[in-house]
Design a protein around this motif. Structure first.
Motif, mmCIF file in Angstrom:
data_model
loop_
_atom_site.group_PDB
_atom_site.id
_atom_site.type_symbol
_atom_site.label_atom_id
_atom_site.label_comp_id
_atom_site.label_asym_id
_atom_site.label_seq_id
_atom_site.Cartn_x
_atom_site.Cartn_y
_atom_site.Cartn_z
ATOM 1 N N THR A 13 -12.112 -19.335 1.491
ATOM 2 C CA THR A 13 -12.063 -18.795 2.697
ATOM 3 C C THR A 13 -12.797 -19.594 3.767
ATOM 4 N N PRO A 14 -12.438 -20.273 4.816
ATOM 5 C CA PRO A 14 -12.869 -21.057 5.859
ATOM 6 C C PRO A 14 -14.227 -20.106 6.491
ATOM 7 N N GLU A 15 -15.095 -20.739 6.978
ATOM 8 C CA GLU A 15 -16.250 -20.199 7.612
ATOM 9 C C GLU A 15 -15.828 -19.324 8.793
ATOM 10 N N GLY A 16 -16.414 -17.999 8.549
ATOM 11 C CA GLY A 16 -16.163 -16.901 9.515
ATOM 12 C C GLY A 16 -14.628 -16.253 9.387
ATOM 13 N N GLY A 17 -14.257 -16.709 8.320
ATOM 14 C CA GLY A 17 -13.028 -15.799 7.810
ATOM 15 C C GLY A 17 -13.126 -14.571 7.356
ATOM 16 N N GLU A 18 -12.156 -13.900 6.621
ATOM 17 C CA GLU A 18 -11.960 -12.779 5.974
ATOM 18 C C GLU A 18 -11.521 -12.857 4.930
ATOM 19 N N MET A 19 -12.051 -12.142 3.884
ATOM 20 C CA MET A 19 -11.390 -11.609 2.537
ATOM 21 C C MET A 19 -11.504 -10.305 2.209
ATOM 22 N N GLY A 20 -10.838 -9.950 1.111
ATOM 23 C CA GLY A 20 -10.783 -8.520 0.937
ATOM 24 C C GLY A 20 -10.631 -8.126 -0.531
ATOM 25 N N ILE A 21 -10.868 -6.845 -0.891
ATOM 26 C CA ILE A 21 -11.004 -6.360 -2.498
ATOM 27 C C ILE A 21 -10.621 -5.285 -2.161
ATOM 28 N N ALA A 22 -9.488 -4.710 -3.208
ATOM 29 C CA ALA A 22 -8.917 -3.382 -3.000
ATOM 30 C C ALA A 22 -8.746 -2.908 -4.546
ATOM 31 N N ALA A 23 -8.799 -1.559 -4.675
ATOM 32 C CA ALA A 23 -8.692 -1.039 -6.025
ATOM 33 C C ALA A 23 -8.042 0.258 -5.699
ATOM 34 N N ARG A 24 -6.904 0.732 -6.467
ATOM 35 C CA ARG A 24 -6.140 1.923 -6.495
ATOM 36 C C ARG A 24 -5.769 2.555 -7.955
ATOM 37 N N LEU A 25 -5.025 3.591 -7.997
ATOM 38 C CA LEU A 25 -4.606 4.112 -9.176
ATOM 39 C C LEU A 25 -3.028 3.707 -9.022
ATOM 40 N N GLU A 26 -2.402 3.402 -9.847
ATOM 41 C CA GLU A 26 -0.865 3.077 -9.947
ATOM 42 C C GLU A 26 -0.343 3.786 -11.272
ATOM 43 N N SER A 27 0.859 4.361 -10.956
ATOM 44 C CA SER A 27 1.343 4.743 -12.077
ATOM 45 C C SER A 27 2.974 4.117 -12.629
ATOM 46 N N SER A 28 3.275 4.186 -13.996
ATOM 47 C CA SER A 28 4.203 3.455 -14.473
ATOM 48 C C SER A 28 5.228 4.362 -14.776
ATOM 49 N N GLU A 29 6.277 3.728 -15.164
ATOM 50 C CA GLU A 29 7.608 4.436 -15.516
ATOM 51 C C GLU A 29 7.311 5.279 -16.944
ATOM 52 N N ASN A 30 6.421 4.771 -17.769
ATOM 53 C CA ASN A 30 6.238 5.422 -19.040
ATOM 54 C C ASN A 30 4.903 6.566 -18.889
ATOM 55 N N LYS A 31 4.811 6.891 -17.651
ATOM 56 C CA LYS A 31 3.819 8.099 -17.198
ATOM 57 C C LYS A 31 2.388 7.681 -17.636
#
Length: 808
Positions: free
Chosen positions: A701-719
């Motif tokens: 990431t260039p100097e002074g830029g932005e980066m991100g991190i995310a986490a969440r719960l996902e569900s699949s078709e096999n429950k």
């Protein structure tokens, strides 16, 4: 017509209108009470006692309003809230009492069974219950209204409608009872109750108007309450006298002295008496009140001349404050008489007794009055004193009948005495009110003058303050000039001595500088040896790293799908352990030197040592990652699986990669749920994976830029639920043809645009993630950035991790 009605309503809701309203009601009730007292001495019947009780209760209600007004004046209660409510409550309770007085003159008015004077009849019990209900309704209704929004006007409000409807209902019931029972003089009671009921009805019809006081109701009550004075006449009516004072046709024979009684009752029930009384209520000037009161007394006493005289003053003068000449129909001016000319009147003042002087009397009072008013013959004179409660004289009434030759009976004298007392007391109150008004005006003028003086004082104070400020500033400048001149004089005397001392100190400083240089050189010698040892260790470390890179290059010759042998993994672990020993020595020597325990460092020396320490720490993390990956690949069972919170692991990884972001001033945006995300995995291994991905994002990431991190719960078709962790950057993205090379051996990832320059081994990261039971991939948006995703199996039955909390 509409403007006239508006003016009347505005007058009745003003302070002057309120005073007139309360005076009419109080005078009517007080007059009725006085007449009832006189009737009680004559007839001594149960009916008169009931009238006395009811009228006394009415007087108590008016006194309650008067006391409440006094509390408002003293600012004890809020008049805007309580006075309108108290007035409506008093009106409702007064209407109940008036219906009871007119409808049930005797306890047995409803039934034919005589009742005891000490027992309550059915009518009395019903009236008492209605009164109690009305009182309770007034109390609870007032309390409820006080708790509501007080910004609303009371007229037209819910509580106002309740009071007016209750008054109308009580009036209708009273009218029906009067029509059915038809007691003595019930027609007057019917008119009075009808007027009291018509007031609320018209009030409801004309809403909305005014603010808080029901002006229409007040107007009808002013018209209705004078009928209350006719109520005591029922006793005379039932004892054989009709309302006009004439004998009733079938009335029983009365005792001697009946003619005098008839005359007294005729005076008290004369309809023409009440018009001047009403006119008297509207006067505000004490002189006019005195003259009109004298006219009323002349009419009641059937005299040609009526005078109101005040007690003699210290100067020996008797002031005649009011007078009326019935022959010429004119008011008499204020005059003064020498007290020595009227000894009988002075005697009346002192003894408090009524005196009657016959026309043939030789008292000086007759001659004085004849001379004062130009009478040829004074005729009979009646002198009536009015005393205060403490027995002191208040005023005196003089009635003269030169033409009528009137001779007043004892009953008439008593009646005139009581009426004189009421009128004089009313006159006294008017005079007191006028004095209070004058005092109030004087107080206002004095207050205005005081305010003007205070304003002038404040202005003078401000001017004086400005002058003092100017003087202080001038004094300060003068003092500064004096001090500067004194300082110059003092400096001139010590300047030469200071120069000599500075020369001596300069020589001393030169010697100290030379000595310090020698000491610095002596201290730098051991530091140079320590730096030499550190550089030798770094050279050895570079050699070891080169050997490790050769070994790794040899291992990378194998195909991608070929797994390293256990001997190769053991070699990697051995190399890692060998690299840790010199790193530990370098870290120890660096900390020792930075601590300045063996000598003070210069700025350049400290800068180089801090770079050495930063590089050794980075080497140490790389070795830990290499050893961890080799251990996992050689023996996957060595992974310490436990239930962990992915959010907590991400927070630790952020702290570990924080240095890279701070160096480039990169802004990190996190998108993590408020609830924990539970998985079964190795805490340290997952932390290293996320930390290296964040270091890669921070590096690209260039100097002074932005980066991100995310986490969440996902569900699949096999429950089955998964935890998705994504690390994004703004490094320009990865070309589509280079995406398959990201997770290739490190030799093939060199030169790929969109990846950092910190030598992250993405192949080992992918291997470690797969060992942890997950998978990873990369998505790229050319020109913007790339996003690395990690998908790991989640602990079942998690439902709270889908709501995220975005922070920066």
């Amino acid at each position: 017509m509409v403007s006239l009605v508006d003016q009347v309503l505005a007058l009745l809701s003003s302070d002057a209108g309120s005073l007139m309203y309360h005076l009419v009601l109080a005078f009517s009730i007080a007059g009725t009470l006085q007449i009832s007292l006189n009737q009680s001495q004559r007839f001594r019947s149960l009916q008169i006692r009931r009238v006395l009780l009811g009228v006394s209760l009415l007087l108590v209600l008016q006194l309650t309003l008067f006391v409440a007004s006094g509390l408002v004046w003293q600012a004890v209660i809020d008049g805007d809230i309580w006075l309108p409510l108290l007035e409506r409550s008093a009106s409702l309770l007064s209407l109940v009492l008036i219906v009871w007085l007119w409808s049930f003159p005797n306890p047995d008015s409803v039934s034919n069974t005589p009742s005891s004077s000490h027992s309550l009849s059915a009518a009395d019990t019903a009236s008492l219950c209605v009164g109690i209900l009305a009182l309770a309704g007034c109390i609870f209704g007032s309390i409820w209204w006080v708790r509501q929004d007080l910004n609303q006007a009371l007229n037209g409000s819910t509580i106002d409608l309740a009071f007016q409807i209750a008054c109308i209902c009580v009036a209708i019931i009273g009218l029906l009872i009067l029509v059915i029972l038809r007691p003595a003089l019930w027609g007057y009671g019917f008119v009075m109750v009808m007027l009291l009921g018509a007031g609320p009805a018209v009030h409801l019809f004309l809403l909305p108007y005014g603010q808080d006081y029901p002006s229409i109701t007040r107007l009808f009550e002013i018209a209705a309450f004078p009928f209350l004075l006719l109520l005591p006449g029922r006793a005379a009516y039932q004892t054989g006298l009709d309302f006009s004072g004439r004998p009733e046709e079938n009335a029983p024979v009365q005792v001697q002295g009946r003619d005098a009684d008839q005359e007294v009752i005729g005076l008290l029930t004369d309809d023409s008496l009440w018009k001047p009384l009403f006119n008297l209520m509207g006067e505000v000037e004490p002189s006019q009140v005195s003259n009109k009161a004298a006219a009323i007394l002349a009419r009641v006493g059937q005299a040609d001349l009526s005078l109101i005289a005040m007690p003699p003053k210290p100067d020996g003068k008797i002031e005649i404050v009011g007078g009326y000449d019935g022959r010429n129909k004119r008011y008499l001016p204020v005059s003064k008489v020498d007290a020595s000319c009227m000894p009988v009147l002075i005697s009346c003042f002192k003894l408090g007794r009524v005196r009657r002087l016959a026309a043939e009397s030789t008292a000086p009072d007759i001659a004085c009055i004849s001379k004062l008013f130009g009478l040829e013959q004074a005729g009979n004179i009646l002198l009536t004193p009015v005393l205060q409660p403490d027995g002191k004289p208040l005023a005196g009434v003089v009635l003269v009948a030169p033409e009528a030759q009137k001779d007043w009976s004892p009953k008439e004298q008593s009646t005139i005495s009581q009426l004189s007392k009421l009128l004089v007391q009313f006159l006294q109150r008017m005079q007191q009110t006028a004095l209070l008004k004058i005092e109030l005006d004087q107080a206002r003028q004095s207050n205005r003058a005081t305010q003007d003086q205070a304003q002038q004082t404040v202005e003078e104070k401000l001017k004086l303050r400005d002058q003092v400020t100017v003087l202080q500033e001038s004094a300060r400048r003068d003092q500064e000039q004096i001090m500067s001149m004194a300082a110059l004089v003092a400096n001139q005397t010590v300047l030469q001595a200071t120069l000599e001392r500075m020369k001596a100190e300069n020589e001393q400083l030169k010697e100290n500088g030379n000595r310090a240089m020698e000491e610095a050189v002596a201290r730098e010698r051991p530091l140079g040896g320590e730096l030499k040892l550190a550089l030798e260790e770094i050279a050895l470390l570079r050699t070891a790293v080169a050997e490790a890179e050769n070994e790794i290059a040899t291992l990378e010759v194998n195909p991608v799908d070929a797994s390293p042998s256990s001997e190769q993994l053991a070699t990697i672990q051995s190399i890692g352990q060998d690299l840790r020993q010199p790193l530990s020595s370098i870290v120890g020597y660096t900390d020792l030197l930075l601590g300045e325990s063996i000598g003070i460092l210069g700025a350049t020396q400290r800068k180089y040592l801090e770079r050495i320490k930063l590089s050794t720490e980075r080497f140490n993390r790389l070795i830990d990652d290499l050893v961890q990956t080799s251990m996992v690949e050689s023996n996957p069972s060595r992974i310490e699986r436990e239930e962990i919170d992915v959010c907590a692991v991400i927070q630790k990884a952020i702290k570990e990669a924080d240095r890279t972001m701070q160096m480039k001033r990169v802004v990190l945006k996190t998108n993590l749920p408020d609830q924990p995300l539970k998985i079964i995995s190795d805490r340290n291994a997952l932390r290293r994976v996320i930390a290296q991905l964040m270091q890669n994002a921070g590096s690209v990431t260039p100097e002074g830029g932005e980066m991100g991190i995310a986490a969440r719960l996902e569900s699949s078709e096999n429950k089955m639920d998964y935890v998705l962790v994504q690390v994004s950057d703004r490094g320009g993205g990865i070309a589509a043809q280079d995406i398959p090379k990201v997770f290739a051996p490190r030799s093939k990832t060199l030169g790929i645009e969109g990846l950092g320059k910190i030598n992250v081994d993405f192949l080992r990261l992918k291997t470690l993630i797969e060992v942890l039971g997950g998978r990873t991939w990369v998505d790229s948006d050319p020109g913007l950035g790339a996003t690395f995703s990690i998908l790991l199996p989640a602990v079942p039955d998690q439902t709270n991790g889908k709501d995220s909390n975005i922070t920066e």
